[in-house]
Motif scaffolding. Structure first.
Motif, mmCIF file in Angstrom:
data_model
loop_
_atom_site.group_PDB
_atom_site.id
_atom_site.type_symbol
_atom_site.label_atom_id
_atom_site.label_comp_id
_atom_site.label_asym_id
_atom_site.label_seq_id
_atom_site.Cartn_x
_atom_site.Cartn_y
_atom_site.Cartn_z
ATOM 1 N N GLY A 1 0.819 -1.207 0.000
ATOM 2 C CA GLY A 1 0.000 0.000 0.000
ATOM 3 C C GLY A 1 0.853 1.258 0.000
ATOM 4 O O GLY A 1 0.573 2.221 -0.722
ATOM 5 N N ALA A 2 1.922 1.249 0.797
ATOM 6 C CA ALA A 2 2.809 2.409 0.866
ATOM 7 C C ALA A 2 3.534 2.614 -0.459
ATOM 8 O O ALA A 2 3.729 3.747 -0.908
ATOM 9 C CB ALA A 2 3.828 2.224 1.994
ATOM 10 N N PRO B 1 2.299 6.989 -8.631
ATOM 11 C CA PRO B 1 1.688 6.776 -7.310
ATOM 12 C C PRO B 1 0.246 7.292 -7.262
ATOM 13 O O PRO B 1 -0.120 8.212 -7.992
ATOM 14 C CB PRO B 1 2.575 7.609 -6.375
ATOM 15 N N PHE B 2 -0.537 6.690 -6.381
ATOM 16 C CA PHE B 2 -1.883 7.188 -6.116
ATOM 17 C C PHE B 2 -1.788 8.631 -5.622
ATOM 18 O O PHE B 2 -0.841 8.997 -4.933
ATOM 19 C CB PHE B 2 -2.567 6.339 -5.030
ATOM 20 N N GLY B 3 -2.800 9.401 -5.971
ATOM 21 C CA GLY B 3 -2.880 10.757 -5.431
ATOM 22 C C GLY B 3 -2.208 11.808 -6.299
ATOM 23 O O GLY B 3 -2.110 12.958 -5.905
ATOM 24 N N GLU B 4 -1.728 11.404 -7.481
ATOM 25 C CA GLU B 4 -1.037 12.370 -8.323
ATOM 26 C C GLU B 4 -1.780 12.653 -9.616
ATOM 27 O O GLU B 4 -1.193 13.070 -10.615
ATOM 28 C CB GLU B 4 0.397 11.886 -8.592
ATOM 29 N N GLY B 5 -3.071 12.401 -9.598
ATOM 30 C CA GLY B 5 -3.894 12.793 -10.740
ATOM 31 C C GLY B 5 -4.088 11.721 -11.799
ATOM 32 O O GLY B 5 -4.797 11.927 -12.777
ATOM 33 N N VAL C 1 2.386 1.793 -3.397
ATOM 34 C CA VAL C 1 1.396 2.366 -4.314
ATOM 35 C C VAL C 1 1.260 3.873 -4.061
ATOM 36 O O VAL C 1 1.000 4.647 -4.967
ATOM 37 C CB VAL C 1 0.039 1.632 -4.162
ATOM 38 N N GLY C 2 1.481 4.267 -2.819
ATOM 39 C CA GLY C 2 1.469 5.691 -2.489
ATOM 40 C C GLY C 2 2.751 6.412 -2.898
ATOM 41 O O GLY C 2 2.851 7.624 -2.736
ATOM 42 N N GLY C 3 3.734 5.678 -3.383
ATOM 43 C CA GLY C 3 4.939 6.299 -3.927
ATOM 44 C C GLY C 3 6.190 6.161 -3.082
ATOM 45 O O GLY C 3 7.249 6.641 -3.471
ATOM 46 N N ARG D 1 -5.767 8.504 -12.055
ATOM 47 C CA ARG D 1 -6.637 7.565 -11.353
ATOM 48 C C ARG D 1 -6.753 6.276 -12.163
ATOM 49 O O ARG D 1 -7.148 6.310 -13.329
ATOM 50 C CB ARG D 1 -8.022 8.197 -11.147
ATOM 51 N N TYR D 2 -6.362 5.175 -11.538
ATOM 52 C CA TYR D 2 -6.417 3.910 -12.253
ATOM 53 C C TYR D 2 -6.704 2.792 -11.268
ATOM 54 O O TYR D 2 -6.834 3.031 -10.058
ATOM 55 C CB TYR D 2 -5.101 3.659 -13.014
#
Lengths: 389, 286
Positions: free
Chosen positions: A77-78, A229-233, A80-82, A235-236
């Protein structure tokens, strides 16, 4: 424990007395690891303790999860957050992590899993060394998947290979397993760590395409599509189901097959980068010793003893266990009559050596009782080949 | 009518059009109702889609994220909260919504559920409680009522069910509410509040599975099971004046807890400050 002193004492010039587990933690920090999730287990606990202290110092985050399954899940998870992310465990915890290691392979999420091997199976002997997880590191999760497994044989090499593990995981978008053992994890050696500025750090590739064109699992032209990463615009979707290039579940053969081919190709086409090993005196050797991890230390001694007795012995120390360095082994062993493979298990990597050079050529030296293999045992195998047969 | 038309446009803005429709859920399933409530709650809060993540585990509810245009992740069975914990820690500014079924959240994932609550990490956990394992065909789950038939309880179920909301309260969650897929306005309101809560928030959405457990127990069609949710549920306030006997078998709806307790990632920021202060002190003294 003693890990608190490390930060202060990290003076590249003078060197420090350091444990393998501590070197792993420092290697992770140097590689840019900024997230660790783990669960206490001997003999890997010191890695968690060191990172609980070190990570917040560099703005990173540490969490002790409720079990090893949660630990590897949080790591994914982390990532995926970058964040560059890692967990560390030993046999029982490594077994628990297997399903989610498969998820990371399936979803191509970079992460590093450290397994400080102890004597198994089951609870075994927690403070005794072993190399019993070699096959589990390769095939522990279900289904066909590529994996990279590195095995250090000294404290300094633990530092270096931890950095390398992160670099491989980011470059190839894959979980990487650092397969330590209790000897390497708990042993203290004086090490001179490299200047942090000279360490090569691979950062995750970014994309230039607009979000609506972004395909996180694109099969062409590159084998390793960038992971935003998730949260950078961008969305997938990420899933452990077989998926198409956008990440949506699929049952179409024409979408599954190219993906499967690509995730193997991305590793197999880069073997010259991934396969790490040391060759010594192989050219004029009559006998070859192939070893890794703690057993490589005994093997190195045995090779020296044999050479003192006038024998021509080559030594191949593998640092990358998986993918297996088939061509290197095949080439090195081609002219030789005998290959000695000492392992602190009942013969795991020996199976690969046998597959490549033929069973009749391989002399296994095995111990799976929680003790180190003695150099004399390996020397006997080098010298007494004929007798032993 | 106008309201309906407005809401259909809301869905259009949040559902993925590129692929994967129609959805996998049976006609009459309550999971889509929960998804609709989540979408309207997010829309009502005017959140940026880029800042919202939806994470799920395995099962019918686990398929929810693929349809919706957020940062979405369909993880392994039971582990959604653990994946979400890692994401939330490195992206504390994101709203991380975790959707799970009752089996996913409370059987295989029960450990992660109580520990996420204990830790009070800022996740929104939405548990669609349909009392069974729907995707695998109607086996008993940790919320299946005693006496019910399930494919793995052919002679009747003998285990006590978990009361999800009460369990979450006991485990230390900052916000806990329960509603049903019949009370969809209420559900939407609770979800919106849960998303806004700083700590760990749980919304139990009681649903049903008419194709597996419902059929096995002759509980009727989807509309009939929906009516059962309406008739069988009471508010927390109503429940206060009811005897234990009267409350038996009733679904108690309402907000069970709403408290301000320090959220985990905020606390961890303080750890970072503390560690960095100490390091700079050490350097000064050295």
């Amino acid at each position: 424990m003693t890990t608190g002193r490390i930060a202060k004492e990290l003076s590249p010039a003078s060197g420090v007395l350091m444990q393998g587990d501590e070197a792993c933690a420092e290697g992770a920090i140097a590689a840019g690891c900024r997230f660790f999730a783990g669960y206490p287990i001997t003999p890997a606990t010191e890695i968690a303790e060191a990172l609980a202290r070190r990570l917040p110092q560099v703005g990173g985050k540490f969490i002790q999860m409720e079990d090893e399954i949660a630990s590897i899940a949080a790591v994914i998870g982390a990532s995926v957050g970058g964040a560059k992310a890692m967990t560390a465990t030993s046999g029982p915890g490594f077994s628990l992590m297997q399903e989610n290691i498969g998820y990371a392979a399936m979803a191509e999420i970079p992460c590093v899993i450290v397994d400080v091997q102890r004597l198994g199976p089951s609870t075994g002997r927690p403070t005794s060394p072993s190399q019993g997880d070699v096959m589990q590191a390769r095939w522990g999760t279900h289904g066909d998947h590529p994996i990279i497994v590195l095995a250090p044989s000294s404290v300094r090499e633990t530092f270096d290979l931890t950095v390398q593990a992160f670099n491989f995981s980011e470059r190839y978008r894959t979980p990487v397993i650092l397969l330590m053992d209790e000897v390497i994890g708990h042993m203290r050696e004086r090490v001179i760590l490299p200047d942090p500025n000279t360490i090569e750090r691979v950062e995750r590739a970014s994309t230039t395409v607009p979000p609506e064109w972004y395909k996180p699992f694109e099969n062409f032209p590159a084998d390793v599509p960038p992971l935003v990463p998730f949260g950078e615009g961008y969305r997938y979707h990420i899933t452990g189901l077989h998926h198409d290039e956008r990440g949506y579940p699929t049952a179409r053969l024409d979408e599954i097959q190219p993906w499967l081919e690509r995730i193997f190709r991305k590793i197999e086409s880069s073997l010259s980068d991934i396969l790490l090993y040391n060759k010594d005196g192989i050219e004029d050797a009559e006998t070859l010793v192939i070893a890794y991890g703690a057993a490589a230390r005994s093997a190195r001694h045995a090779v020296e003893l044999a050479r003192e007795r006038g024998r021509k012995v080559g030594f191949l120390k593998l640092k990358t266990l998986w993918p297996f360095a088939e061509e290197v082994v095949e080439h090195a062993a081609a002219r030789l009559h005998h290959v000695v493979v000492p392992e602190m298990n009942l013969g795991q990597l020996a199976l690969e050596v046998e597959r490549v050079v033929g069973r009749h050529k391989v002399r296994r030296v095995n111990r799976a009782d929680g003790e180190m293999i003695q150099p004399a045992e390996i020397l006997a195998a080098i010298e007494d080949w004929e007798l032993a047969r | 009518m106008r309201r309906q038309r407005r809401e259909s446009r809301v869905h259009e803005r949040y559902l993925r059009h590129s692929k994967k429709f129609p959805n996998i859920w049976c006609a009459g399933c309550g999971i889509g109702i929960v998804l609709g409530a989540i979408i309207r709650a997010v829309d009502g809060l005017q959140l940026d889609k880029d800042d919202v993540a939806m994470i799920s585990g395995i099962g019918c509810t686990g398929r929810m994220p693929v349809y919706v245009d957020f940062n979405t992740m369909h993880t392994t069975h039971g582990r959604a909260l653990a994946f979400a914990t890692g994401l939330k820690m490195v992206r504390p500014e994101m709203k991380v919504i975790v959707v799970m079924g009752d089996g996913d959240a409370l059987a295989i994932g029960g450990n992660h559920f109580i520990h996420a609550a204990r830790r009070n990490i800022g996740l929104t956990a939405i548990v669609v409680n349909n009392l069974t394992y729907g995707m695998t065909g109607g086996q008993y789950s940790p919320t299946t009522p005693i006496g019910a038939l399930a494919t793995t309880a052919p002679y009747g179920h003998i285990e006590q069910p978990f009361p999800i909301a009460e369990l979450a309260v006991a485990a230390g969650a900052a916000f806990v509410a329960r509603s049903t897929v019949y009370h969809v306005r209420e559900l939407e309101k609770y979800i919106a509040r849960a998303i806004n809560v700083e700590g760990f928030a749980v919304v139990e959405a009681v649903s049903y599975c008419h194709t597996t457990l419902g059929r096995l127990n002759r509980w009727g069609t989807a509309p009939e099971m929906m009516r059962r949710l309406k008739e069988n549920s009471v508010t927390l306030k109503q429940a206060e004046s009811m005897s234990e006997e009267e409350k038996r078998g009733k679904i108690v709806r309402g907000i069970f807890v709403e408290q301000e307790i320090p959220e985990y990632t905020r606390l961890y920021d303080r750890i970072i400050e503390r560690a960095q202060q100490r390091t700079s002190l050490q350097v000064e003294t050295a």
